[in-house]
Design a protein around this motif. Structure first.
Motif, PDB file in Angstrom:
ATOM      1  N   GLY A   1      51.358 -48.033  27.962  1.00  0.00           N
ATOM      2  CA  GLY A   1      51.816 -46.978  27.060  1.00  0.00           C
ATOM      3  C   GLY A   1      50.841 -46.764  25.926  1.00  0.00           C
ATOM      4  O   GLY A   1      49.972 -47.606  25.656  1.00  0.00           O
ATOM      5  N   ILE A   2      51.004 -45.618  25.247  1.00  0.00           N
ATOM      6  CA  ILE A   2      50.083 -45.240  24.177  1.00  0.00           C
ATOM      7  C   ILE A   2      50.872 -44.759  22.959  1.00  0.00           C
ATOM      8  O   ILE A   2      51.845 -44.006  23.098  1.00  0.00           O
ATOM      9  CB  ILE A   2      49.128 -44.112  24.633  1.00  0.00           C
ATOM     10  CG1 ILE A   2      48.324 -44.546  25.861  1.00  0.00           C
ATOM     11  CG2 ILE A   2      48.194 -43.694  23.511  1.00  0.00           C
ATOM     12  CD1 ILE A   2      47.502 -43.419  26.469  1.00  0.00           C
ATOM     13  N   ILE A   3      50.431 -45.188  21.789  1.00  0.00           N
ATOM     14  CA  ILE A   3      50.909 -44.621  20.524  1.00  0.00           C
ATOM     15  C   ILE A   3      49.723 -43.896  19.911  1.00  0.00           C
ATOM     16  O   ILE A   3      48.649 -44.496  19.727  1.00  0.00           O
ATOM     17  CB  ILE A   3      51.430 -45.709  19.567  1.00  0.00           C
ATOM     18  CG1 ILE A   3      52.600 -46.462  20.206  1.00  0.00           C
ATOM     19  CG2 ILE A   3      51.864 -45.086  18.240  1.00  0.00           C
ATOM     20  CD1 ILE A   3      53.074 -47.649  19.391  1.00  0.00           C
ATOM     21  N   THR A   4      49.917 -42.628  19.585  1.00  0.00           N
ATOM     22  CA  THR A   4      48.794 -41.826  19.107  1.00  0.00           C
ATOM     23  C   THR A   4      49.155 -41.055  17.843  1.00  0.00           C
ATOM     24  O   THR A   4      50.330 -40.934  17.473  1.00  0.00           O
ATOM     25  CB  THR A   4      48.333 -40.837  20.208  1.00  0.00           C
ATOM     26  OG1 THR A   4      47.090 -40.242  19.817  1.00  0.00           O
ATOM     27  CG2 THR A   4      49.366 -39.741  20.440  1.00  0.00           C
TER      28      THR A   4
ATOM     29  N   ILE B   1      44.389 -38.198  26.208  1.00  0.00           N
ATOM     30  CA  ILE B   1      45.822 -38.515  26.254  1.00  0.00           C
ATOM     31  C   ILE B   1      46.483 -37.817  27.441  1.00  0.00           C
ATOM     32  O   ILE B   1      47.296 -38.424  28.167  1.00  0.00           O
ATOM     33  CB  ILE B   1      46.505 -38.084  24.936  1.00  0.00           C
ATOM     34  CG1 ILE B   1      46.024 -38.946  23.763  1.00  0.00           C
ATOM     35  CG2 ILE B   1      48.024 -38.126  25.061  1.00  0.00           C
ATOM     36  CD1 ILE B   1      46.447 -40.378  23.803  1.00  0.00           C
TER      37      ILE B   1
ATOM     38  N   GLN C   1      46.141 -39.578  30.839  1.00  0.00           N
ATOM     39  CA  GLN C   1      46.700 -40.907  31.062  1.00  0.00           C
ATOM     40  C   GLN C   1      48.061 -40.825  31.761  1.00  0.00           C
ATOM     41  O   GLN C   1      48.931 -40.050  31.333  1.00  0.00           O
ATOM     42  CB  GLN C   1      46.845 -41.658  29.735  1.00  0.00           C
ATOM     43  CG  GLN C   1      45.535 -41.844  28.987  1.00  0.00           C
ATOM     44  CD  GLN C   1      44.460 -42.504  29.829  1.00  0.00           C
ATOM     45  OE1 GLN C   1      44.706 -43.519  30.481  1.00  0.00           O
ATOM     46  NE2 GLN C   1      43.265 -41.904  29.811  1.00  0.00           N
TER      47      GLN C   1
ATOM     48  N   CYS D   1      53.535 -41.811  26.326  1.00  0.00           N
ATOM     49  CA  CYS D   1      52.781 -41.690  25.070  1.00  0.00           C
ATOM     50  C   CYS D   1      53.703 -41.145  23.982  1.00  0.00           C
ATOM     51  O   CYS D   1      54.495 -40.240  24.225  1.00  0.00           O
ATOM     52  CB  CYS D   1      51.579 -40.759  25.260  1.00  0.00           C
ATOM     53  SG  CYS D   1      50.598 -40.530  23.758  1.00  0.00           S
TER      54      CYS D   1
ATOM     55  N   ASP E   1      53.631 -39.683  19.958  1.00  0.00           N
ATOM     56  CA  ASP E   1      52.853 -39.206  18.810  1.00  0.00           C
ATOM     57  C   ASP E   1      53.627 -39.534  17.537  1.00  0.00           C
ATOM     58  O   ASP E   1      54.819 -39.224  17.428  1.00  0.00           O
ATOM     59  CB  ASP E   1      52.632 -37.693  18.922  1.00  0.00           C
ATOM     60  CG  ASP E   1      51.613 -37.159  17.919  1.00  0.00           C
ATOM     61  OD1 ASP E   1      51.219 -37.911  17.004  1.00  0.00           O
ATOM     62  OD2 ASP E   1      51.236 -35.982  18.036  1.00  0.00           O
TER      63      ASP E   1
ATOM     64  N   LEU F   1      54.814 -33.887  23.379  1.00  0.00           N
ATOM     65  CA  LEU F   1      54.896 -35.336  23.504  1.00  0.00           C
ATOM     66  C   LEU F   1      56.155 -35.838  22.805  1.00  0.00           C
ATOM     67  O   LEU F   1      56.594 -35.244  21.808  1.00  0.00           O
ATOM     68  CB  LEU F   1      53.682 -36.001  22.851  1.00  0.00           C
ATOM     69  CG  LEU F   1      52.332 -35.906  23.568  1.00  0.00           C
ATOM     70  CD1 LEU F   1      51.242 -36.487  22.677  1.00  0.00           C
ATOM     71  CD2 LEU F   1      52.379 -36.637  24.901  1.00  0.00           C
TER      72      LEU F   1
ATOM     73  N   LEU G   1      58.452 -45.836  22.229  1.00  0.00           N
ATOM     74  CA  LEU G   1      57.569 -46.083  23.366  1.00  0.00           C
ATOM     75  C   LEU G   1      58.140 -47.179  24.268  1.00  0.00           C
ATOM     76  O   LEU G   1      58.072 -47.083  25.504  1.00  0.00           O
ATOM     77  CB  LEU G   1      56.177 -46.478  22.878  1.00  0.00           C
ATOM     78  CG  LEU G   1      55.173 -46.789  23.996  1.00  0.00           C
ATOM     79  CD1 LEU G   1      54.914 -45.548  24.849  1.00  0.00           C
ATOM     80  CD2 LEU G   1      53.870 -47.326  23.422  1.00  0.00           C
TER      81      LEU G   1
END
Length: 385
Positions: A48-51, A63, A66, A70, A72, A82, A237
């Protein structure tokens, strides 16, 4: 059960967002890959991604490619669909308007160097609430809308701000998008000879101690709860990685009130007679001042004073005096460790119970409960910072 591998990919560094993410990551034993966007982490593979997205087209493309959830943690790119946790920027503006209108300001401005979605939300919340409270719409001072080709020219911005502030009625309250913008306003005010906060009160956002406390007149600031934004973003997330559906709307984190410092620590009004009444109270805070005392000090008959105050403020002289006393009480409760009994004596109340009764009637809580609430918010924000 394997530990989740989470990428933190943001366009700029913010230690408070990182702190919130880190707290949640520690609770869940995540493995974090932290990248501030200078170079994209090609070949990264995780869960997972935190952006925090804004203007970086390459980061946005990265992003989107991927195949993992994710979140934001900003409100800059609402056009990118997102899942999102962010500050309640509109509420930040509302809290600012309440703070400044409570201090008697009827003229205001909103200043921002740039103007994106969060800037607009804060300005709209501030403008609507301030107008509802005072009947007057704040002036928007947006450098991005009127700047020359050289957008980063501080001297050009300084001259523009000086012209704008000189032309506006005083006393004036200026709500700024962030503490950096508030520091710019203070620099212009002091150079131009305006007294802060009596001529121009200044309120920032973020409560950045480095900015707010290392300046000639320390800056009051809205406590934007970025630690919680980071923490709740990480929690969202985690739910997404567990297979839960994304929420339909962004999660909004409210501010934690105001950190009061000298730049707004004042009561004022543009009407000369009301200002004289305020000054009389400041000069005699310990006295149990009545309507007749004020009228005599200002050389007015009681009837004339009552009529004037009702026309200008829409309330009685007694209600105004009580508001002044309670303002001073709240200031002392927030900024000092004085016992309630001493505060009562110092602000013209006969005894502590008299203060308790008046405070409950106007504030809907006791002075002690008010102090505890302010201390909790201040301590929590200090720990977060």
């Amino acid at each position: 059960m394997k530990n989740s591998n989470v990428l933190v990919l943001m366009e700029w560094y913010d230690h408070r967002l990182r702190e919130g993410i880190g707290r949640y990551a520690a609770e869940k034993n995540w493995y974090l890959t932290v990248n501030d966007g200078c170079r994209l982490p090609q070949g990264w593979s995780g869960d997972g991604i935190i952006t925090l997205l804004n203007s970086r087209a390459d980061m946005i493309r990265y992003i989107r490619r991927q195949p993992v959830p994710c979140v934001d943690v900003g409100a800059f790119r609402m056009d990118i669909p997102l899942p999102r946790i962010c500050g309640d920027h509109r509420e930040i503006g509302i809290v600012a308007a309440d703070h400044l209108s409570e201090r008697g300001f009827h003229s205001a401005a909103y200043f921002a160097t740039e103007y994106q979605h969060p800037h607009a939300l804060r300005g709209t919340g501030f403008a609507e609430r301030f107008r509802a409270k005072t009947g007057n719409a704040p002036r928007f001072l947006i450098w991005e809308h009127c700047r020359s080709r050289d957008a980063d020219n501080w001297q050009a911005q300084y001259r523009w701000l000086k012209r704008e502030l000189k032309a506006m009625p005083k006393p004036l309250a200026v709500f700024c998008y962030c503490d950096y913008d508030a520091a710019k306003i203070e620099s212009v005010c002091l150079e131009a000879g305006f007294a802060v906060p009596d001529d121009i009160a200044i309120l920032g956002v973020d409560n950045d101690a480095l900015v707010c406390e290392n300046i000639r007149v320390p800056l009051s600031s809205v406590r934007h709860d970025l630690i919680r934004v980071g923490y709740e973003g990480a929690a969202l997330l985690n739910r997404l990685m567990a297979g839960q559906p994304p929420p339909k709307a962004p999660g909004l984190i409210p501010p934690r009130g105001i950190e009061l410092r000298a730049s707004t620590d004042s009561l004022t009004h543009s009407d000369p007679l009301v200002r004289a009444m305020l000054q009389f109270f400041r000069d005699n805070p310990h006295r149990s001042i009545g309507v007749d005392d004020v009228a005599a000090a200002l050389g007015q008959t009681r009837h004339k004073l009552e009529e004037h105050v009702d026309r200008v403020l829409g309330q009685t002289v007694y209600a105004t005096l009580m508001r002044l006393r309670l303002y001073e009480v709240k200031r002392r409760l927030t900024l000092t460790d004085q016992p309630v009994k001493e505060i009562a004596e110092a602000t013209g109340f006969c005894h502590a119970q008299h203060l308790n009764n008046a405070f409950r009637r106007f504030e809907r809580c006791t002075p002690t409960a008010f102090r505890k609430r302010e201390r909790r918010q201040c301590a929590a924000h200090a720990e977060d910072a």
